[in-house]
Design a protein around this motif. Structure first.
Motif, PDB file in Angstrom:
ATOM      1  N   GLN A 152      26.267 -17.831  81.846  1.00 18.32           N
ATOM      2  CA  GLN A 152      27.373 -17.849  80.883  1.00 18.32           C
ATOM      3  C   GLN A 152      26.938 -18.432  79.542  1.00 18.32           C
ATOM      4  OE1 GLN A 152      27.276 -19.486  83.733  1.00 18.32           O
ATOM      5  NE2 GLN A 152      27.817 -21.643  83.493  1.00 18.32           N
ATOM      6  N   ALA A 153      25.820 -19.131  79.515  1.00 15.94           N
ATOM      7  CA  ALA A 153      25.314 -19.654  78.237  1.00 15.94           C
ATOM      8  C   ALA A 153      25.048 -18.507  77.264  1.00 15.94           C
ATOM      9  CB  ALA A 153      24.037 -20.461  78.470  1.00 15.94           C
ATOM     10  N   PRO A 156      35.467 -21.877  73.537  1.00 17.69           N
ATOM     11  CA  PRO A 156      34.330 -22.364  74.334  1.00 17.69           C
ATOM     12  C   PRO A 156      34.579 -22.303  75.829  1.00 17.69           C
ATOM     13  CG  PRO A 156      34.742 -23.833  72.483  1.00 17.69           C
ATOM     14  CD  PRO A 156      35.889 -22.870  72.527  1.00 17.69           C
ATOM     15  N   ASP A 157      35.783 -22.661  76.267  1.00 16.79           N
ATOM     16  CA  ASP A 157      36.076 -22.659  77.694  1.00 16.79           C
ATOM     17  C   ASP A 157      36.068 -21.248  78.270  1.00 16.79           C
ATOM     18  OD1 ASP A 157      36.308 -25.393  77.724  1.00 16.79           O
ATOM     19  OD2 ASP A 157      38.494 -25.407  77.519  1.00 16.79           O
ATOM     20  N   GLY A 168      28.281 -16.591  76.215  1.00 15.81           N
ATOM     21  CA  GLY A 168      28.961 -17.255  75.107  1.00 15.81           C
ATOM     22  C   GLY A 168      28.226 -17.114  73.793  1.00 15.81           C
ATOM     23  N   ALA A 195      32.133 -26.520  71.112  1.00 16.36           N
ATOM     24  CA  ALA A 195      33.473 -27.117  71.085  1.00 16.36           C
ATOM     25  C   ALA A 195      33.601 -28.177  70.001  1.00 16.36           C
ATOM     26  CB  ALA A 195      33.812 -27.718  72.440  1.00 16.36           C
ATOM     27  N   GLU A 213      26.467 -25.876  79.928  1.00 17.47           N
ATOM     28  CA  GLU A 213      27.448 -26.887  79.547  1.00 17.47           C
ATOM     29  C   GLU A 213      27.097 -27.527  78.210  1.00 17.47           C
ATOM     30  OE1 GLU A 213      30.500 -28.068  81.124  1.00 17.47           O
ATOM     31  OE2 GLU A 213      30.113 -25.984  81.670  1.00 17.47           O
ATOM     32  N   PHE A 247      31.970 -19.918  77.790  1.00 14.97           N
ATOM     33  CA  PHE A 247      30.923 -20.596  78.556  1.00 14.97           C
ATOM     34  C   PHE A 247      31.407 -21.049  79.931  1.00 14.97           C
ATOM     35  CE2 PHE A 247      29.926 -21.218  74.042  1.00 14.97           C
ATOM     36  CZ  PHE A 247      28.624 -20.758  74.000  1.00 14.97           C
ATOM     37  N   SER A 248      32.453 -20.429  80.430  1.00 12.22           N
ATOM     38  CA  SER A 248      32.988 -20.808  81.733  1.00 12.22           C
ATOM     39  C   SER A 248      32.036 -20.405  82.856  1.00 12.22           C
ATOM     40  CB  SER A 248      34.347 -20.142  81.951  1.00 12.22           C
ATOM     41  OG  SER A 248      34.801 -20.354  83.267  1.00 12.22           O
ATOM     42  N   ARG A 294      28.349 -25.201  75.673  1.00 12.19           N
ATOM     43  CA  ARG A 294      29.810 -25.244  75.569  1.00 12.19           C
ATOM     44  C   ARG A 294      30.274 -26.465  74.779  1.00 12.19           C
ATOM     45  NH1 ARG A 294      34.064 -27.669  77.898  1.00 12.19           N
ATOM     46  NH2 ARG A 294      32.700 -28.877  79.288  1.00 12.19           N
TER      47      ARG A 294
END
Length: 365
Positions: free
Chosen positions: A80-81, A250-251, A84, A147, A140, A254-255, A143
């Protein structure tokens, strides 16, 4: 192999085939489907166009994860990195750099590929479970970093404003056609790659990295190449998804749910196959569309289905169908067909075919 080489000359005449009858039919079916999808703006509703874009995003993401884990043997839970990065890269190029959002999607994928190079230097220092957890930590970090960037809307996200002057019908049509191009390119390029010498080396590396290295395969280079290709494809999926949604946060971008969904799609469809993610994406999309309103029960149902498939169909639903009926829509191996009288042909036994495939793979790797 000795038995094969010692067969009489009259029955030893054979040819190596890569295509199957099912693969030829599949090509025609896929062309018809592609034409139908391309013409959808003239006969389908807005919801159908949006659904196809979402399905395309799920499919491409799952195919990239399958390439990384199913073929490359690198299980990541942090893809997911790049999803995003693809989404935010598209938005930055479109909103702040004046680039058309439709052109920004592939450019953002290239940016994500470049970003993946230093990321790989960190991730590849880890192995096995540590690699999986490490990729999640990296995602993370991405993310949390995004954020805290206020110009991008911070934690609440922002909207894609570059398309506000584009008529809705034109925007939806262009997004659909871009999704179709990305899906076709992903399937076609992966198919060609897996049939190549590099694809054989990749499979050998997945099965036994030490043995592959002893046969001349550059394991480090192959892993880096697959990692970068997977990052590029994942970023394409991310840019496409948020181009269709017109908003990003972001959520959402990058979830870890993205990787969870990708793993679910690949596992129920079939790990290490091209057909598996396609079947799994269709099943997941149908379940997501009609059952997602049930909240927690929907997630429980997905988990239960994954458990059932893992227990009773360890090779996935497509793996079961392929073995049961001998279907291969995207054959990447070789079939040996013997010719007894010069005119008639009969398939070789599975043992002979496997022996020739193994010999060819070892020689080419």
């Amino acid at each position: 192999m000795n038995t094969l080489l010692n067969r009489p000359a009259v029955s030893a005449s054979f040819e190596v085939r890569r295509a199957t009858r099912a693969s030829r039919v599949a090509v025609l079916v896929l062309l018809v489907i592609a034409l139908a999808v391309a013409s959808a703006p003239w006969w389908a509703g807005r919801d159908a166009l949006h659904d196809f874009v979402q399905l395309a995003s799920y499919l491409v993401f799952a195919m990239m994860w399958n390439l990384l884990a199913g073929y490359g043997g690198m299980v990541s839970i942090g893809q997911q990195a790049f999803f995003g990065v693809g989404g935010y890269g598209m938005l930055i190029l479109a909103n702040y750099c004046g680039v058309s959002p439709f052109v920004a999607v592939p450019i953002a994928a290239v940016v994500a590929t470049v970003v993946a190079i230093p990321v790989s230097l960190v991730a590849f220092r880890l192995e096995g479970g540590y690699f999986a957890i490490g990729t999640w930590v990296i995602a993370e970090v991405f993310r949390l970093t995004v954020a805290n960037v206020s110009v991008l809307g911070g934690g609440s996200g922002t909207s894609l404003t570059a398309l506000q002057d584009v008529p809705r019908a034109l925007r939806e049509s262009l997004t659909l056609w871009l999704a179709l191009i990305i899906v076709a390119a992903a399937i076609g390029l992966l198919y060609v790659f897996l049939r190549s010498k590099a694809g054989l080396a990749l499979t050998a590396m997945r099965d036994n990295a030490v043995a592959a290295s002893s046969q001349g395969v550059d394991v480090k280079r192959a892993r880096l190449f697959v990692y970068l290709v997977s990052a590029c494809g994942t970023a394409l999926a991310g840019g496409l998804y948020f181009l269709g949604n017109l908003r990003i946060s972001p959520d959402a971008a990058f979830s870890v749910n993205w990787t969870a969904f990708g793993i679910f799609i690949v596992l129920i469809g079939g790990l290490g196959t091209l057909e598996g993610p396609i079947l799994g994406a269709l099943i997941f999309f149908v379940l997501n569309k009609f059952l997602s309103d049930y909240g927690t029960w929907y997630l429980i149902g997905l988990g239960a289905l994954a458990i059932v498939v893992t227990m009773f169909f360890p090779q996935g639903l497509w793996g079961f169908v392929s073995r049961r009926f001998g279907l291969q829509l995207f054959p990447v191996g070789r079939r040996v067909v013997f010719r007894d009288d010069g005119t008639s042909a009969r398939p070789a036994t599975d043992d002979v075919t496997k022996a020739l495939n193994a010999s060819s793979a070892a020689h080419r790797a």
